[in-house]
Design an enzyme around this catalytic site. Structure first.
Site, mmCIF file in Angstrom:
data_model
loop_
_atom_site.group_PDB
_atom_site.id
_atom_site.type_symbol
_atom_site.label_atom_id
_atom_site.label_comp_id
_atom_site.label_asym_id
_atom_site.label_seq_id
_atom_site.Cartn_x
_atom_site.Cartn_y
_atom_site.Cartn_z
ATOM 1 N N LYS A 118 0.868 -1.185 0.000
ATOM 2 C CA LYS A 118 0.000 0.000 0.000
ATOM 3 C C LYS A 118 0.895 1.221 0.000
ATOM 4 O O LYS A 118 1.997 1.190 0.552
ATOM 5 C CB LYS A 118 -0.875 0.001 1.260
HETATM 6 N N1 GLU Z 1 -7.252 -0.024 -3.164
HETATM 7 C C1 GLU Z 1 -8.003 -1.207 -3.446
HETATM 8 C C2 GLU Z 1 -7.994 -2.154 -2.262
HETATM 9 O O1 GLU Z 1 -7.802 -1.753 -1.133
HETATM 10 C C3 GLU Z 1 -7.563 -1.857 -4.754
HETATM 11 C C4 GLU Z 1 -6.141 -2.313 -4.779
HETATM 12 C C5 GLU Z 1 -5.689 -2.799 -6.139
HETATM 13 O O2 GLU Z 1 -6.465 -2.851 -7.064
HETATM 14 O O3 GLU Z 1 -4.507 -3.132 -6.238
HETATM 15 O O4 GLU Z 1 -8.268 -3.324 -2.376
#
Ligand code: GLU
Length: 429
Positions: A118
């Site tokens: 993240k």
């Molecule tokens: N931000 C989204 C999540 O928390 C999508 C992450 C992604 O597609 O890599 O799952």
């Protein structure tokens, strides 16, 4: 089992709910249930890499401001690191580390060959112009140039970012390496290799999981009373799809405040209203204003927190009236509140299952890009639905087999798969 100390790498905010500690508590509960080896638990309790970079940015008025950007790579045991990039004032290394860990379990649970990561920058994007945001995004990407890549770490949108930021990231990465690399990010615009269905994917996944959970209770979406906190990328899409399936969306909110209509809101009209009013929903005809705190405690069948972490806490959990809580956001229910809800028999559909539609379609986007073959929306939705329903059934089965709530069941599946791969791969050197 010994509780893991908070890592110096990850930091903490004294006096606040510590997101990384919460994430580790769920991991420890799963490890206990799986009788995991202590050494494996220790490895999984640490993010593999924590990167913080300075982002100097020239504002439109000529001033220079230096921002901090983070990228936490929790695990790449199952494949490249994967996870969104968040622009929000509350972003900290600790929060991003917790969210990175959640991504590891989410991808493993859904059976997609990714690890977890993240990223984030502690800004309120509303306080910056589009050109300032572009410069911030490009510099952030450029600082992370050696840390990301289509086989290494693949960012995506999250709170405060969208396809627009992904296009800037893809372009910056591509210009730096000298050729177009669409696979470095997902959630891109269609024009640069995005996937059909990606924008609505997280909301669609929420709708699918709620539908399945209702079916197991002998109910359907038709006429079911739903409350949604958040009307952005996720909440807005979930509202629209649930509305189309016959659900009554009786209240929704944004950070500015919420609206309530006992007979259900006209969601397509509300979307049009929000588009005309700079995303604001307050003042929508045939609705009453409602405070965010009141919205969470409304009497309803399904409550969908689709905003930020720690919304259902020890303070308001006793007033929650929903029979099903579907975690469209990551970590919207605190550890203590989760315990209370589970003890009361409320069905809590955990984030790593309920909001996995986004990363599933990210995966499908990446696969389409790597194979230079793009699918129509119907196929994307079908493949996503298959993976979501399969994961839902596995979680239900695990929950019955182990006699544990759905969150612990989902964690035992996700953590168990990563732990298995870790012990098969062995420890290097
Ligand atoms: N931000 C989204 C999540 O928390 C999508 C992450 C992604 O597609 O890599 O799952």
């Amino acid at each position: 089992m010994v509780s893991m100390p908070t890592l110096p790498l990850v930091g903490a905010t004294p006096g606040h709910i510590c997101p990384f500690d919460q994430a580790c508590s769920y991991l420890e509960a799963a490890a206990k249930e799986l009788s995991l080896d202590q050494g494996i638990l220790e490895i999984l309790s640490h993010p593999r890499r924590v990167v913080t970079v300075s982002i100097p940015v020239k504002l439109d008025n000529g001033d220079i401001r230096v921002l901090a950007g983070h990228r936490v790579q929790h695990s790449d045991i199952l494949g490249p690191y994967k996870g969104g990039t968040r622009y929000h004032p509350a972003v900290t290394v600790n929060e991003v580390s917790a969210l990175a860990m959640l991504m590891t379990w989410k991808c493993a649970l859904l059976g997609i060959p990714y690890g977890g990561a993240k990223g984030g920058i502690a800004i309120d994007p509303q306080n910056y112009s589009v050109s300032e945001l572009e410069r911030i995004t490009r510099r952030y990407t450029s600082e992370l140039i050696k840390d990301i890549g289509p086989a290494l770490d693949i960012p995506a949108p999250d709170v405060g970012t969208s396809a627009r930021e992904m296009a800037w990231m893809m372009d910056t990465y591509s210009m730096n390496v000298g050729h177009a690399v669409p696979g470095v990010v997902t959630g891109k615009p269609l024009s640069v290799g995005g996937s059909r269905g990606r924008e609505m994917a997280t909301g669609r996944g929420v709708m699918i999981i709620v539908r399945e959970a209702l079916a197991d209770l002998g109910k359907s979406l038709d006429g079911v009373r739903v409350v949604i906190q958040g009307f952005g990328n996720v909440g807005g899409a979930a509202a629209e799809l649930l509305y189309q399936a016959g659900a009554k969306i009786i209240a929704v909110s944004t950070a500015e405040g919420g609206i309530f209509a006992n007979d259900g809101l006209d969601i397509p009209a509300l979307k049009a209203y929000a588009a005309e009013n700079h995303k604001s929903i307050v003042g929508f005809p045939q609705s009453e204003p409602i405070k965010n705190a009141e919205l969470l405690t409304l009497s309803c069948d399904v409550l969908i927190p689709a905003a930020l972490e720690n919304q259902i806490t020890e303070e308001n959990v006793d007033q929650i009236q929903a029979q099903i809580v579907a975690e469209a956001a990551n970590g919207p229910v605190t550890l203590e509140a989760n315990r209370v809800l589970e003890a009361r028999g409320v069905t809590v559909l955990p984030d790593i299952l309920a909001n996995a539609g986004g990363v599933v379609v990210s995966y499908l986007e990446w696969v389409q890009g790597l194979s230079y073959l793009f699918w129509d929306e119907e196929r994307v939705n079908r493949e996503m639905e298959h993976l979501m329903v399969q994961a839902y059934r596995q979680v239900m089965q695990q929950s019955k087999m182990r006699q544990v709530p759905l969150r612990l069941a989902a964690y035992t599946l996700g953590v168990g798969r990563v732990a298995q791969a870790l012990s098969d791969r062995g420890l290097y050197p």
